[in-house]
Design a protein around this motif. Structure first.
Motif, short mmCIF file in Angstrom:
data_model
loop_
_atom_site.label_atom_id
_atom_site.label_comp_id
_atom_site.label_asym_id
_atom_site.label_seq_id
_atom_site.Cartn_x
_atom_site.Cartn_y
_atom_site.Cartn_z
N ARG A 61 69.38 27.33 88.91
CA ARG A 61 68.24 27.99 89.55
C ARG A 61 66.98 27.15 89.45
N TYR A 62 66.74 26.58 88.28
CA TYR A 62 65.52 25.81 88.07
C TYR A 62 65.52 24.53 88.91
N GLU A 99 63.42 33.17 92.73
CA GLU A 99 64.07 32.67 91.52
C GLU A 99 63.99 33.69 90.40
N ARG A 124 64.41 23.35 83.26
CA ARG A 124 65.78 22.98 83.62
C ARG A 124 66.35 21.95 82.65
N SER A 173 70.83 38.32 87.19
CA SER A 173 71.87 37.66 86.41
C SER A 173 71.85 38.13 84.96
N VAL A 228 66.48 36.56 91.07
CA VAL A 228 67.86 36.16 90.75
C VAL A 228 68.05 36.11 89.25
N TRP A 229 67.06 35.61 88.52
CA TRP A 229 67.13 35.57 87.06
C TRP A 229 67.30 36.98 86.48
N TYR A 269 59.34 24.20 86.08
CA TYR A 269 60.77 24.24 86.38
C TYR A 269 61.48 22.97 85.91
N THR A 291 67.09 24.12 91.75
CA THR A 291 66.90 24.56 93.13
C THR A 291 65.44 24.90 93.41
N ALA A 292 64.81 25.65 92.49
CA ALA A 292 63.41 26.04 92.68
C ALA A 292 62.50 24.81 92.66
#
Length: 211
Positions: free
Chosen positions: A125-126, A182, A58, A189, A185-186, A54, A128-129
Motif C-alpha cells: 500500500r505504501y 490508502e 514502506r 485490512s 484500505v488500511w 510513505y 503504491t501511495a
C-alpha cells in the motif's frame, strides 16, 4: 528551496500549521506572481512530506515483512522436517520428535502477526501511495510550468488566477484522494485481520449462546 524545509517530523500535524502560516503571510500586494510562487512551493512541500512519510513507512514495513515471512518459512520448514526425521530414525530423533507441531504453530502465528500488523500488505500500500503521489506531483509541476510559459512566452496573453487556482485545487484533491483511499484500505485490512483472528480463537463455555 522548500519553504517548509525545517519540519521536525513527517507525521507531525505541525507541517499543516506551517503550510497555513505560509498562506497567511503571503503578501498579494507585493506582486501576484511572487505570491503564487510561494503558494505553489508550499503546496508542493506539503504533499512532498506525505511522499516522504510513505517512503519511510514502506521501508519499515518491508523490513518487518521480510523478518516475519522469513521466520515463518524457517519455522514451518523445521516443523515439517521434524516428524519426517523422527519417522526415518525414531531413536536418533526421539528427543526432538514432540517439537514439530509447536514449530508449525509458531510459523502460523508469524503469518498472523504479518497480516495483523499489515507488514506485507502495508508495504504494498505504501509503495503504491508513494508512487501515485509522486506522479501527481510531477503532473502538477508540469502543469504549473506550462501555465507559466503560456503567459510568459505568448505575447498579449493574459494570465487568469482562476486557472492557476483550479490547478492547485485539483492537485490537492488528487493528493488527498490517494491518502484517503490508502487509509480506507488500511482500516479494512486491519478489521478483516482482527475478525479472522477472533474467529480462530477457541470459544469460551457458554459464549455465543442465545438469551
Amino acid at each position: 528551496m522548500w519553504p517548509l524545509k525545517q519540519i521536525p517530523r513527517v507525521e507531525d500535524p505541525e507541517r499543516l500549521q506551517q503550510f497555513l502560516s505560509v498562506l497567511e503571510n503571503v503578501d498579494w500586494r507585493s506582486g501576484a506572481s511572487s505570491a503564487l510562487n510561494k503558494v505553489f512551493a508550499a503546496l508542493n512541500d506539503l504533499v512532498y512530506r506525505e511522499v516522504l512519510f510513505y517512503y519511510k513507512a514502506r521501508k519499515k514495513q518491508r523490513a518487518f515483512s521480510i523478518v516475519t515471512r522469513g521466520l515463518s518459512v524457517l519455522l514451518g520448514s523445521i516443523g515439517v522436517m521434524i516428524p519426517l526425521l523422527a519417522a526415518a530414525d525414531p531413536i536418533l530423533f526421539q528427543s526432538i520428535a514432540p517439537y514439530g507441531y509447536p514449530f508449525l504453530v509458531a510459523a502460523v502465528a508469524l503469518i498472523a502477526v504479518n497480516r495483523m500488523f499489515g507488514a506485507t500488505g502495508g508495504h504494498i500500500r505504501y509503495v503504491t501511495a508513494q508512487l501515485e503521489l509522486e506522479r501527481i506531483m510531477t503532473k502538477f509541476r508540469l502543469a504549473w510550468v506550462e501555465w507559466l510559459s503560456r503567459y510568459t512566452l505568448s505575447s498579449g496573453a493574459k494570465a487568469t488566477h482562476e486557472e492557476v487556482f483550479k490547478l492547485m485545487n485539483d492537485f490537492v484533491d488528487e493528493a488527498y484522494r490517494v491518502i484517503q483511499e490508502e487509509t480506507t484500505v488500511w482500516g479494512k485490512s486491519v478489521s478483516e485481520a482482527l475478525r479472522e483472528y477472533e474467529s480462530r480463537l477457541p470459544k469460551q463455555p457458554g459464549q455465543g449462546a442465545s438469551h
